[in-house]
Design a protein around this motif. Structure first.
Motif, PDB file in Angstrom:
ATOM      1  N   TYR A   1       0.829  -1.212   0.000  1.00 41.07           N
ATOM      2  CA  TYR A   1       0.000   0.000   0.000  1.00 41.07           C
ATOM      3  C   TYR A   1       0.862   1.260   0.000  1.00 41.07           C
ATOM      4  CZ  TYR A   1      -2.326   3.913   2.255  1.00 41.07           C
ATOM      5  OH  TYR A   1      -2.749   5.173   2.562  1.00 41.07           O
ATOM      6  N   PRO A  26      -3.420   2.888  -4.740  1.00 39.94           N
ATOM      7  CA  PRO A  26      -3.571   2.809  -3.282  1.00 39.94           C
ATOM      8  C   PRO A  26      -4.971   2.372  -2.846  1.00 39.94           C
ATOM      9  CG  PRO A  26      -2.684   4.969  -3.931  1.00 39.94           C
ATOM     10  CD  PRO A  26      -3.010   4.241  -5.189  1.00 39.94           C
ATOM     11  N   ALA A  59      -5.215  -1.314  -2.771  1.00 38.33           N
ATOM     12  CA  ALA A  59      -4.348  -1.818  -1.702  1.00 38.33           C
ATOM     13  C   ALA A  59      -5.032  -1.648  -0.351  1.00 38.33           C
ATOM     14  CB  ALA A  59      -3.006  -1.072  -1.726  1.00 38.33           C
ATOM     15  N   LEU A  60      -5.745  -0.516  -0.185  1.00 36.82           N
ATOM     16  CA  LEU A  60      -6.453  -0.286   1.077  1.00 36.82           C
ATOM     17  C   LEU A  60      -7.554  -1.325   1.274  1.00 36.82           C
ATOM     18  CD1 LEU A  60      -6.829   3.598   1.373  1.00 36.82           C
ATOM     19  CD2 LEU A  60      -5.615   2.046   2.918  1.00 36.82           C
TER      20      LEU A  60
END
Lengths: 331, 331, 331, 331
Positions: free
Chosen positions: C300, D98, D101-102
């Motif tokens: 991340y 991101p 990924a979160l």
């Protein structure tokens, strides 16, 4: 001073004494080839050419002699210098055989004080000096073995097996003795099958092993037709570590689990040579009536960038630099 | 010549001009601190001390000026030198700000010819010269990036953030411009959290980024309290390879699948410095009335070992070396 | 396979075959010390301990034998393996003397095909392989000299002069033969005065010179109490250049005016080991029921920085990175 | 285990798990291109090919998953693995942005324990590990600056400016975070004028500067068309010294007036890889029914030379070595 012998080596020493060395003046040069001597003398202010050494050494302004004539002529030149009690720098070999060297030893003894320095110039090389200083410090303990490598790009025409010893390995004989402070007591020479590039009749490379009166062993690889360049390396193997020079890295020391070299402590050590070269270049240009090197424009540009950088530093932003147009004079 | 300023740098230049450089004589030294000037002059034959630059530059034997006074005094000294039309070597910085540098630029233009060399001495360092020569050869293609490292063991007392730029990074400004042949057009400065060893008030290290009018980017790590020594490194990243100096290895080039350096072609390149140092040491010892370095005993010992080695070589056996007893004079 | 001998070397080979090597299973271990054999077998699934080699080699699952018992026991173990016609990896020395080695040579001849690999593991070292490959390529011409250095931090207790030859220099005998493809025809050994750190009764270091049937000369420095670490180096001097390994730099080659090494062509060559280690670490952790290494948080954070960097790249400005709070699970 | 994705990277991981890694078996491979999956599965005993990840992860013998599909497919594959609570090694990038990924971070949080290792394989490189270990030891004090160099021989077709960040500089983002234990808080990107060798539309090289929440600054040279090879270097500048990796010398540390590296303490550290490669080569040859490597002849020749050398050592003379004729079988 006088320089005896104006061949390649002698002429180079005249140039060195005149253009590089501080505090010396060549007042006389000597050569049996008078034309060669005169040509060299013509390039030096206040320098006279001679065919006879005795005459040259009696000339005004001669307080010291550099002997760069062929080896067989050294003995006579040194004896003449001794008559005038002049200090001598004598190119190697001192003489071509031990008997004549013994005669000079006896002549200097009669004179009662040392007058001769022999041209083993490796003792003045920075890396050899660093190695000598390390060995003498005792930090690595007693030296046990020395490994020497001596490689030339090619052999001069007419080079013989005996010349490999007398002219080339002679350097390793001297530095082995000097580094260890010991005399060599026995020699063995091995001759591998020669390189295809070795000149006919030359057994090249060879491998020489010395034993010393201190119980050390030193080996020498002598390789005249190594082709890729000139490489002189030495490694000392001691009780507490090893040290190697000649790799083009400065001296590398292995001890206590680490290998490596030293970092210069300050800018004077790092840039001493640059300072010397800068000032010599300026003096030389000045004497030629020229101005070279960085000029006012460079000083100005750096001042302008500095001003911008200090603002960039203070304000934390990117700052553009504005320069005036470069004047023609400054190109 | 005259030397203006007899502080640490000026006094060192007087020593250099007198003991190292060939072809120069210091006839006058100038300092507002007359005691300091007189002390320096006392060590040089035929050198007078002055408090006034104009007076010194008019003295007999002054054909050139080396300016080593503090930066703010440079402008006046150079203008005086211009009045006498003398060549000048001026220590860096030329002047502390661009405005005064511009006035000098204009003064030299009025003079009609270049008279000033600024003391950016890195341009005379062997490794920088090798890098410059490689870049100019075009072998590696166009330079795209330059990485500079500039580390000092410690910061002088009173050093400020602005001095990091004006006194330290100024060197990288000049060599960036010189190596690339380009002017710097923008500057950015980053300040990481300072080292615990940085003096109070000094943001050390800093990271400076230059952009140039040729489209290159250069970065500078300036680190005054690096503690472990003095290290100045530069790496040029080019279209066909990279080249790095300052690692204590000579210049390392990476190109076409290989990294490495050059091997010296012959003994003159490898041992030129040793020859110079040998002869300078002999001249210096001779002037002091001393004899140092290897002597006749060393010449004799090498001749004896050579004789044994030639026999060992010819006969393929181990040969012992016999030496006479070493005379007391030769110790 | 079976492993004969479960001392330090044998136990390490069992570990290697079980935990490192792909495609092997240790089904039997043999040792006269049955307790030691059982302890080693206990750590390997499906492995039985034996006191008798013949019995072990007849066990199910034994298709090959690794012999790591003491040298004097090798002959019997190999003859037993020959009865079962099993391939053998036999630790060095093959046998302690030439007579027994000749008997094995004859036994393998009667078998009619090669069955034995001797554990000269330097032939599998990356640097030795690179040197061998370079010599075989002919690029440097014929090898003329080999210089070996073999330094240990300290001598094992009870080490003798003969063991320096049989256990230590034996490696250089093999690599000299292998690198050159030549047999050794004569040996000379020099013994400098021992180091003060050499154990009583051990003449350490020694200097060994080999001559080969191809006319090459190889020298070996063997130094057991070098103290500063373990260093194995070799330099090949060839007609067109030299190559050196063991400096901790990869292989350095000097040829055609340059010295240096190679740059890896791509990331697979550079990071192959890292990929292997990464996957082995993950497999090992998985088998232990653990998760280690970089996790989702790292993925991340890199995604967030990448997003910011692409914007900084596109817009030419400094971009700040915003991360969510790091969850406890990801610490 | 299962391998998801059988492109270049996935197929290489299957090979690694099968031929290099100890303790793993690939039971299932998955690819939307079923032909490619079947071709890879055909080379592994007991391995089945699947088009659907969920089906593959439910197959017998699947206790772990290696994900090597394209980045955009990672999120779905990881969520499926989470359903089976399987440990995952996921190639980088974790996901392309991101936000995704979160979502994975949240999914793993719901799972309640870590299951994912991301393939930042530089953390497993010996030199990076040595640097990390040195920084963590605190010996050099706090890291202040990191200098990264990342050079490729050439850019893959279709590479874009954004891919330079996402695919290349992503490695430096991870190692900067890992080496420092700090998060990156701001990014700046400079684009020098591109190399003439840069593909049309690619601004190559670029220079990236990171700032971290610990106050450090890291710079990255990313250069895809460096032509001469692949070079990844990192230098950490710390309060008490600097450390550099990636020069092909192991790690070089400068501290306390010295630069250099470590000497391995013993033969296991120096030759560990050679031992592993030797035994793997023997196991592989044995499985192919072959015998390779040094044989009984080599063992015999070394025994014969050893016997001669021990006599040479004892008697202080040159000893010739006699070998029997080499049997045909041993060629």
């Amino acid at each position: 001073m006088a320089v005896v012998g104006t061949g390649r080596m002698g002429a180079d020493h005249v140039r060195r004494l005149t253009e590089v060395i501080s505090g010396a003046h060549v007042a006389a040069v000597v050569d049996v080839d008078t034309g060669r001597a005169e040509a060299v003398a013509a390039g030096v202010e206040g320098c006279a050419a001679y065919a006879d050494t005795a005459e040259a050494l009696a000339a005004p302004g001669v307080d010291a002699v550099l002997v760069a004539s062929p080896g067989p002529a050294h003995e006579a030149a040194l004896l003449t210098a001794f008559e005038h009690d002049l200090p001598v720098l004598c190119e190697k070999p001192l003489t071509p055989d031990p008997a004549s060297a013994l005669r000079l030893l006896e002549a200097e003894r009669r004179l009662g004080h040392r007058r001769v320095q022999v041209g083993f110039m490796r003792r003045y090389d920075r890396e050899y000096l660093a190695l000598k200083s390390l060995l003498d410090s005792g930090e690595l303990g007693r030296p046990l073995l020395l490994h020497h490598r001596h490689r030339n790009a090619g052999a001069p025409p007419g080079f013989t097996d005996a010349m490999m010893i007398n002219d080339s390995v002679a350097h390793e004989m001297d530095v082995t003795r000097w580094l260890l402070g010991q005399e060599i007591t026995a020699v063995t020479v091995l001759r591998p099958r020669p390189s295809a590039h070795a000149p006919a009749g030359l057994s090249d490379p060879q491998f020489v092993v010395f034993e010393t009166d201190g119980g050390a062993v030193a080996d020498v690889e002598i390789f005249l037709t190594a082709r890729y360049g000139y490489q002189v390396q030495a490694e000392a193997v001691c009780e507490n570590g090893t040290a190697r020079i000649g790799d083009g890295h400065g001296m590398l020391v292995s001890t206590a689990g680490r290998w490596g070299g030293t970092v210069t402590p300050g800018y004077l050590e790092r840039f001493e040579d640059a300072y010397d070269r800068q000032v010599q270049a300026w003096v030389d240009a000045t004497r030629r009536g020229e101005v070279t090197g960085p000029g006012i424009w460079d000083g100005y540009a750096v001042a302008a960038v500095s001003e911008a950088a200090v603002r960039a530093q203070r304000e934390g932003v990117r700052v553009e630099v504005e320069l005036v147009e470069r004047p023609a004079l400054q190109d």
